[in-house]
Design an enzyme around this catalytic site. Structure first.
Site, PDB file in Angstrom:
ATOM      1  N   SER A 214       7.869 -52.219  23.654  1.00  0.00           N
ATOM      2  CA  SER A 214       7.986 -51.299  22.526  1.00  0.00           C
ATOM      3  C   SER A 214       7.213 -50.001  22.678  1.00  0.00           C
ATOM      4  O   SER A 214       7.445 -49.054  21.918  1.00  0.00           O
ATOM      5  CB  SER A 214       7.523 -51.993  21.231  1.00  0.00           C
TER       6      SER A 214
ATOM      7  N   SER B 117      10.108 -50.896  19.345  1.00  0.00           N
ATOM      8  CA  SER B 117       9.891 -50.677  17.933  1.00  0.00           C
ATOM      9  C   SER B 117       8.971 -49.490  17.627  1.00  0.00           C
ATOM     10  O   SER B 117       8.778 -49.146  16.465  1.00  0.00           O
ATOM     11  CB  SER B 117       9.288 -51.943  17.307  1.00  0.00           C
TER      12      SER B 117
ATOM     13  N   LYS C 238       1.052 -46.359  14.427  1.00  0.00           N
ATOM     14  CA  LYS C 238       2.261 -47.134  14.130  1.00  0.00           C
ATOM     15  C   LYS C 238       2.067 -47.991  12.881  1.00  0.00           C
ATOM     16  O   LYS C 238       0.977 -48.525  12.633  1.00  0.00           O
ATOM     17  CB  LYS C 238       2.596 -48.005  15.345  1.00  0.00           C
TER      18      LYS C 238
END
Length: 466
Positions: free
Chosen positions: A184, A160, A85
């Site tokens: 997330s 996210s 990420k």
């Protein structure tokens, strides 16, 4: 062109099978990496999962793994392609937090979790998209644009960690590493048919990396297609660390578990919030199957302190964002996602007492979460990961759930509480809505019982697949 999701999920064998083939010389890390790179070239133009892919760098990393195998090493994740990420440091890679403010930032070192996943033989093939500062439940930003849900590209994968889940769900990689400060790495897996584990706070070290606006609740998380894959990645990253002062050694685990688990089913996790009828029906049906299979599931809700919701706890995130990025936002508000700008503005308007009240509420939530298991004689709890399926990619959140108007975080109500309790929580696939969009089942256990949680999740996964 629609993605064949059945083929996408079957594109990769299990992580253990990939590693076994590379360790035995039936495949190579270079070959597995080339396969991932080809799949990314084929699909990512439509999905937007990745912010950075350097084929030469990925193949260099793969060659290093192959050299270790040739020298006699045997690695638990040998040759497994992985996406990281875009808020976790990977040395030498552009890590931007989805923000124009960091468009030129090159990570000076690896986060310890990244170093550990590479030490286990995984090959980093790219960096995956996040909402700006990993701080909203929809993966869009001004720098890299939107990530789309492979099940239906008109929909969001959530956020996210939308880039990591989209990469895995589309079969571009079999493993991704995300973060979770409010769900997330549980909600996006629920929206894309994947498994996402938020470990006990401190089980996987966090950092070196960017300063966190979330004050002691954010975790680094493995995301994969199955519980077994998720567990293998967790074991590669989870142990104490001298780098992260919050890292903690998990209690000893004998691998056998204890007496039969007593499991509480909480349809709304003790909150008075709307849930889509389809979600409720799917989760109810899953619980019925678990009971039929012999799992001791009772009804039971946690009892949270008054105000234990986004309205009460949101000041922590807002003030953290304001402290880190408030001056930049005041100078150039056009360079920050307006949704994040609104959070920063709210944070700048808070008083010290407002922030203290939110931090005190966080502690009360942690106490209540521990009491739920301790006082109720509960070993685990299950319920929906989200109250709704994915929604259109251009929207911050659904306007209504079950016909009831909700705010922009109405879809996110069931996951943040377990960041504040610091307890391990996992989302596993549990079915689909009428539109064919995936839904998730969240399972939670007391802090430190991560491996027991993974064993229970594997058992639930097998029952639901049977």
């Amino acid at each position: 062109m629609p993605i064949d999701m059945k083929a996408a999920f079957a594109f990769w064998p299990s992580l253990a099978e990939i590693a076994a083939a590379v360790n035995a010389g039936r495949s190579t890390a270079a070959a597995e990496t080339a396969r991932a790179l080809a799949r990314i070239r084929e699909l990512d133009g439509e999905i937007g999962a990745f912010t950075f892919v350097d084929p030469a760098d990925a193949l260099r990393r793969a060659a290093a793994v192959d050299a270790r195998i040739a020298a006699g090493e045997r690695l638990p994740l040998a040759g497994v392609p992985v996406a990281i990420k875009d808020n976790i440091w990977v040395k030498g890679c552009p890590i931007t937090q989805g923000s124009i403010l960091f468009r030129d930032f090159i990570a000076p070192e690896d986060a310890e979790a990244v170093a550990r996943i590479e030490a286990a033989g995984a090959v980093i093939v790219g960096i995956a998209n996040t909402s700006e500062f990993a701080a909203k439940g929809q993966t869009t930003n001004l720098l890299h644009g939107a990530t789309r849900n492979p099940w239906n590209t008109a929909m969001t994968p959530g956020g996210s960690s939308g880039g990591p889940v989209a990469a895995v769900a589309a079969g571009m990689v079999p493993l991704a590493i995300g973060t979770d400060a409010g769900g997330s790495s549980r909600r996006p897996p629920a929206h894309t048919g994947l498994v996402g584990l938020k470990p006990s706070f401190g089980a996987i070290p966090y950092g070196p990396g960017f300063p966190e606006p979330f004050f002691g609740i954010s975790c680094i998380c493995p995301i994969a297609r199955t519980v077994a894959d998720t567990a293998l990645a967790f074991e590669a990253m989870a142990r104490a660390s001298l780098v992260d002062p919050h890292a903690a050694l998990l209690p000893p685990d004998d691998g056998l578990g204890s007496a039969p688990l007593r499991i509480a089913y909480s349809p709304r996790w003790g909150l008075d919030v709307p849930v889509e009828p389809e979600v409720a029906a799917v989760v109810d049906a899953c619980v019925a199957r678990l009971r039929e299979a012999g799992l001791p599931v009772i009804d039971g809700d946690p009892r949270w302190p008054p105000g234990a919701a986004e309205a009460g706890l949101g000041a922590i995130q807002q003030s953290g964002l304001a402290a880190l990025h408030g001056e930049a936002w005041k100078a150039r508000p056009d360079q920050i996602d307006p949704d994040l700008g609104a959070q920063i503005a709210a944070g700048l308007a808070l008083t010290g007492a407002d922030v203290a009240r939110a931090l005190l509420l966080s502690e009360e939530v942690a106490v209540a979460g521990a009491a739920f298991f301790r006082d109720g004689g509960i070993d685990a709890a299950i319920g929906p990961t989200t109250p709704c399926a994915a929604w259109p990619v251009e929207l911050l959140g659904p306007a209504t759930i079950a016909g009831v108007p909700v705010g922009p975080r109405g879809h996110a109500v069931f996951t943040p509480l377990f960041n504040h309790t610091r307890q391990p929580a996992i989302s596993i696939p549990c079915g689909f809505d009428r539109a064919g969009l995936p839904l998730g089942l969240q399972i939670v256990m007391p802090r430190g019982r991560d491996r027991e949680l993974l064993r229970l999740a594997a058992r639930v996964e097998a029952i639901l697949a049977g």
